[in-house]
Design a protein around this motif. Structure first.
Motif, PDB file in Angstrom:
ATOM      1  N   TRP A  75       0.830  -1.204   0.000  1.00 30.47           N
ATOM      2  CA  TRP A  75       0.000   0.000   0.000  1.00 30.47           C
ATOM      3  C   TRP A  75       0.866   1.256   0.000  1.00 30.47           C
ATOM      4  CZ3 TRP A  75      -4.654   1.371  -1.236  1.00 30.47           C
ATOM      5  CH2 TRP A  75      -5.697   0.447  -1.214  1.00 30.47           C
ATOM      6  N   ALA A  76       1.862   1.274   0.874  1.00 30.10           N
ATOM      7  CA  ALA A  76       2.752   2.435   0.944  1.00 30.10           C
ATOM      8  C   ALA A  76       3.431   2.673  -0.404  1.00 30.10           C
ATOM      9  CB  ALA A  76       3.786   2.233   2.044  1.00 30.10           C
ATOM     10  N   SER A  77       3.838   1.592  -1.073  1.00 28.64           N
ATOM     11  CA  SER A  77       4.517   1.698  -2.362  1.00 28.64           C
ATOM     12  C   SER A  77       3.583   2.212  -3.450  1.00 28.64           C
ATOM     13  CB  SER A  77       5.084   0.334  -2.746  1.00 28.64           C
ATOM     14  OG  SER A  77       5.690   0.374  -4.017  1.00 28.64           O
ATOM     15  N   VAL A  78       2.359   1.681  -3.492  1.00 27.85           N
ATOM     16  CA  VAL A  78       1.400   2.108  -4.521  1.00 27.85           C
ATOM     17  C   VAL A  78       1.072   3.585  -4.374  1.00 27.85           C
ATOM     18  CG1 VAL A  78      -1.013   1.893  -5.251  1.00 27.85           C
ATOM     19  CG2 VAL A  78       0.386  -0.155  -4.971  1.00 27.85           C
ATOM     20  N   ILE A  82       1.879   6.786  -6.902  1.00 26.09           N
ATOM     21  CA  ILE A  82       0.880   7.729  -7.412  1.00 26.09           C
ATOM     22  C   ILE A  82       1.335   9.164  -7.153  1.00 26.09           C
ATOM     23  CG2 ILE A  82      -1.468   8.591  -7.029  1.00 26.09           C
ATOM     24  CD1 ILE A  82      -2.296   5.662  -6.547  1.00 26.09           C
ATOM     25  N   LYS A  83       1.876   9.408  -5.961  1.00 27.55           N
ATOM     26  CA  LYS A  83       2.373  10.754  -5.643  1.00 27.55           C
ATOM     27  C   LYS A  83       3.507  11.153  -6.579  1.00 27.55           C
ATOM     28  CE  LYS A  83       4.332  13.564  -1.929  1.00 27.55           C
ATOM     29  NZ  LYS A  83       4.726  13.613  -0.491  1.00 27.55           N
ATOM     30  N   ALA A  84       4.417  10.218  -6.848  1.00 28.04           N
ATOM     31  CA  ALA A  84       5.563  10.521  -7.700  1.00 28.04           C
ATOM     32  C   ALA A  84       5.146  10.779  -9.145  1.00 28.04           C
ATOM     33  CB  ALA A  84       6.569   9.371  -7.641  1.00 28.04           C
ATOM     34  N   PHE A 124      -9.084  -1.047   5.437  1.00 28.47           N
ATOM     35  CA  PHE A 124      -8.408  -0.259   6.476  1.00 28.47           C
ATOM     36  C   PHE A 124      -7.082   0.306   5.966  1.00 28.47           C
ATOM     37  CE2 PHE A 124      -4.806  -1.105   9.449  1.00 28.47           C
ATOM     38  CZ  PHE A 124      -4.859   0.095  10.159  1.00 28.47           C
ATOM     39  N   LEU A 125      -6.267  -0.557   5.350  1.00 31.22           N
ATOM     40  CA  LEU A 125      -4.963  -0.117   4.873  1.00 31.22           C
ATOM     41  C   LEU A 125      -5.094   0.923   3.761  1.00 31.22           C
ATOM     42  CD1 LEU A 125      -3.082  -3.542   4.850  1.00 31.22           C
ATOM     43  CD2 LEU A 125      -2.653  -1.607   6.390  1.00 31.22           C
ATOM     44  N   GLY A 126      -6.091   0.741   2.903  1.00 36.14           N
ATOM     45  CA  GLY A 126      -6.297   1.710   1.834  1.00 36.14           C
ATOM     46  C   GLY A 126      -6.626   3.087   2.373  1.00 36.14           C
ATOM     47  N   VAL A 127      -7.521   3.131   3.347  1.00 42.61           N
ATOM     48  CA  VAL A 127      -7.899   4.403   3.963  1.00 42.61           C
ATOM     49  C   VAL A 127      -6.701   5.019   4.682  1.00 42.61           C
ATOM     50  CG1 VAL A 127      -9.277   5.382   5.841  1.00 42.61           C
ATOM     51  CG2 VAL A 127     -10.352   3.868   4.156  1.00 42.61           C
ATOM     52  N   LYS A 128      -6.000   4.206   5.461  1.00 34.18           N
ATOM     53  CA  LYS A 128      -4.869   4.695   6.249  1.00 34.18           C
ATOM     54  C   LYS A 128      -3.799   5.341   5.376  1.00 34.18           C
ATOM     55  CE  LYS A 128      -1.080   3.052   9.209  1.00 34.18           C
ATOM     56  NZ  LYS A 128      -0.478   1.879   9.895  1.00 34.18           N
ATOM     57  N   HIS A 129      -3.495   4.720   4.243  1.00 34.78           N
ATOM     58  CA  HIS A 129      -2.384   5.203   3.427  1.00 34.78           C
ATOM     59  C   HIS A 129      -2.806   6.216   2.367  1.00 34.78           C
ATOM     60  CE1 HIS A 129       0.888   2.765   5.034  1.00 34.78           C
ATOM     61  NE2 HIS A 129      -0.040   1.851   5.269  1.00 34.78           N
ATOM     62  N   SER A 130      -4.098   6.288   2.046  1.00 35.58           N
ATOM     63  CA  SER A 130      -4.540   7.216   1.006  1.00 35.58           C
ATOM     64  C   SER A 130      -4.926   8.586   1.548  1.00 35.58           C
ATOM     65  CB  SER A 130      -5.730   6.617   0.245  1.00 35.58           C
ATOM     66  OG  SER A 130      -5.352   5.440  -0.434  1.00 35.58           O
ATOM     67  N   ILE A 131      -5.496   8.633   2.743  1.00 39.37           N
ATOM     68  CA  ILE A 131      -5.954   9.913   3.282  1.00 39.37           C
ATOM     69  C   ILE A 131      -4.827  10.949   3.380  1.00 39.37           C
ATOM     70  CG2 ILE A 131      -6.766  11.023   5.422  1.00 39.37           C
ATOM     71  CD1 ILE A 131      -8.867   8.853   5.656  1.00 39.37           C
ATOM     72  N   PRO A 132      -3.626  10.585   3.845  1.00 37.18           N
ATOM     73  CA  PRO A 132      -2.586  11.613   3.909  1.00 37.18           C
ATOM     74  C   PRO A 132      -2.293  12.273   2.563  1.00 37.18           C
ATOM     75  CG  PRO A 132      -1.963   9.740   5.259  1.00 37.18           C
ATOM     76  CD  PRO A 132      -3.184   9.324   4.497  1.00 37.18           C
ATOM     77  N   LEU A 133      -2.252  11.496   1.469  1.00 37.24           N
ATOM     78  CA  LEU A 133      -2.001  12.095   0.155  1.00 37.24           C
ATOM     79  C   LEU A 133      -3.202  12.911  -0.301  1.00 37.24           C
ATOM     80  CD1 LEU A 133      -0.258  12.595  -2.278  1.00 37.24           C
ATOM     81  CD2 LEU A 133      -0.943  10.347  -3.202  1.00 37.24           C
ATOM     82  N   MET A 134      -4.411  12.451  -0.007  1.00 41.77           N
ATOM     83  CA  MET A 134      -5.598  13.241  -0.344  1.00 41.77           C
ATOM     84  C   MET A 134      -5.560  14.589   0.362  1.00 41.77           C
ATOM     85  SD  MET A 134      -8.810  10.583  -0.419  1.00 41.77           S
ATOM     86  CE  MET A 134      -9.090   9.517  -1.829  1.00 41.77           C
TER      87      MET A 134
END
Length: 266
Positions: A75-78, A82-84, A124-134
């Protein structure tokens, strides 16, 4: 892929898990057709690449990445990728899931944990790792967690599946409140499909009916159980997801969108 209503999510970057087939693929295609850049992930590499290529051939923007949703490092890698590449994330469709049917007395602990890991831990992992970038992207965002009518009512021989999808339902509402309290502009909703023609029925049917390795007769099942009398298709769910991800739904959060032809009315 563009039609008369093209552009409802123009300029947005979307991540769709389980996007290689079924509902996930339908969502990826719909979001791309309406202007989003779509990153679709799955563990079905051939189908995933085919889905991304199909979107591109139709004039949309899409890319495929292999992604085990139970793996936090993945998740962290994906999300970092996307950010990069795109600099932002506006939409997350937590769609990846499996269905393991059969009596709860026969279900192994390993199968229980595997289903929970994909259907609930993955969300859970998707929400945890996506919200900061959003939040970093600064424009709010839309998270859609794929639940099921099995997350609203019990079903014999699907107890483990119901447990995961019920968990997704209330997890969604709790995260919606957390984001609302943070005033971050991120909306979080769940979608609850009914009898939809997707490959998940093959595994469910095989567990309920030993030896079965084909799709059950969804037309007959729908004629009997669905008030509208017909089965749904992935596009029916994708249309609802598109609305939730668009600015048209800017005042909608914590909602459970049921798309089931009236199935839960009975």
């Amino acid at each position: 892929m563009a039609g008369e209503t093209a552009g409802r999510v123009a300029g947005k970057v979307a991540l769709v898990t389980g996007g290689a087939s079924g509902i996930g693929r339908g969502c990826a295609e719909k979001l791309a057709a309406e202007g989003a850049t779509v990153v679709l992930t799955d563990i079905q590499d051939e189908l995933g690449r085919e889905a991304a290529s199909g979107i591109a051939a139709a004039g949309g923007r899409a890319e495929y990445a292999r992604h085990d949703v139970t793996d936090e490092d993945a998740w962290a890698s994906v999300v970092a990728g996307i950010k990069a590449r795109h600099g932002r994330l506006d939409i997350l469709v937590n769609n990846a899931g499996i269905g393991i049917g059969g009596s709860i007395l026969d279900m192994s602990l390993a199968d229980w944990r595997r289903q929970t890991a994909i259907n609930l831990d993955g969300v859970f992992l998707g929400v945890k790792h996506s919200i900061p970038l959003m939040r970093e992207s600064g424009g709010g965002g839309s998270i859609v967690n794929m639940s099921s009518v099995a997350g609203l009512k019990g079903s014999a021989n699907l107890a483990g599946y119901c447990a995961t999808k019920g968990g997704v339902r209330l997890f969604t509402k709790s995260v919606a409140l957390e984001c609302a309290n943070a005033r971050d502009g991120i909306r979080v909703n769940s979608v609850h499909p009914g009898l939809i023609e997707t490959p998940i029925w093959i595994t469910v049917q095989a567990a309920i009916t030993p030896g079965a390795n084909a799709m059950p007769d969804l037309d007959a099942m729908s004629a009997m159980a669905v008030p509208m009398g017909v089965k749904g298709v992935p596009e029916d769910i994708a249309n609802g997801v598109l609305w939730l991800c668009s600015d048209e739904a800017r005042y909608v959060t914590g909602m459970e969108m049921v798309i089931d032809g009236g199935l839960t009315l009975r």
